[in-house]
Design a protein around this motif. Structure first.
Motif, short mmCIF file in Angstrom:
data_model
loop_
_atom_site.label_atom_id
_atom_site.label_comp_id
_atom_site.label_asym_id
_atom_site.label_seq_id
_atom_site.Cartn_x
_atom_site.Cartn_y
_atom_site.Cartn_z
N ARG A 152 1.68 -5.11 0.28
CA ARG A 152 2.31 -4.19 1.24
C ARG A 152 3.12 -4.97 2.27
O ARG A 152 4.22 -4.57 2.65
N GLU B 285 -3.10 -5.32 0.05
CA GLU B 285 -2.68 -5.46 1.45
C GLU B 285 -1.56 -6.50 1.55
O GLU B 285 -0.56 -6.29 2.26
N LYS C 72 7.73 -5.43 2.81
CA LYS C 72 8.49 -5.12 4.04
C LYS C 72 9.69 -6.02 4.22
O LYS C 72 10.56 -5.75 5.04
#
Ligand code: FES
Length: 178
Positions: free
Chosen positions: A34, A31, A38
């Motif tokens: 991820r 998580e 970005k």
């Protein structure tokens, strides 16, 4: 001048808090990865990563802070600067239920003082304190953007509005055995 500011070099420095950095499950690491993916610069992910560490550890404890500094390649002080700015980030343990009473103008005019006093008397704590059983923490915070339904508080992630002492009793009593 601006090029000097841009070229200040990496902010990463060796740090020591006298603890090992926190560790997380593969799912949590994924998580975090991820979120990091970005952003072109790791430190831009500071808030989402703080929320994840806080969710997993209850608050930003020293191992969690060290983990963040390492993952974001920033100094520990950079983490503290952000963590101590936002009332939704906690650098101390808080209760299971966090009551954040808005103390800003509309709520103040509409009876925030009476609501806060009622909560203090009911829970036998002052703002900034946690009940001895670890269940409730009371904080006074700035405007929560619900001025038209003042007075109000945020209880964990939920807003409770148009508060009266009776409504506060109803809300808090419903949590007594939860
Ligand atoms: S003044 Fe209380 S929510 Fe805005």
């Amino acid at each position: 001048m601006s090029s000097q500011l841009v070229n200040i070099g990496p902010l990463s420095q060796p740090v020591s808090l006298g603890v090992e950095p926190a560790t997380f499950s593969p799912e949590v690491e994924a998580e975090i990865d991820r979120h990091l993916a970005k952003y072109p610069v790791a430190r831009s992910a500071i808030l989402p990563l703080m929320f994840i560490v806080q969710r997993e550890r209850g608050y930003l404890d020293p191992p969690g802070v060290l983990y963040l500094a390492n993952r974001l390649k920033v100094r520990v002080t950079d983490i503290w600067e952000v963590a101590t700015f936002y009332s939704m980030i906690h650098t101390e343990p808080i209760g299971k239920y966090h009551i954040q009473v808005c103390k800003t103008l509309s709520c103040k005019i509409m009876g925030e003082g009476k609501i806060t006093e009622h909560i203090c008397n009911k829970l036998a704590i002052k703002p900034g304190e946690t009940t001895p059983d670890g269940k409730f923490t009371l904080s006074l915070v700035e405007c929560l953007g619900s001025c038209g339904t003042a007075p109000m508080f945020q209880l964990n992630f939920d807003y409770h509005e148009n508060l009266t002492p009776a409504k506060v009793d109803e809300i808090l009593d419903s949590l007594t055995n939860v």
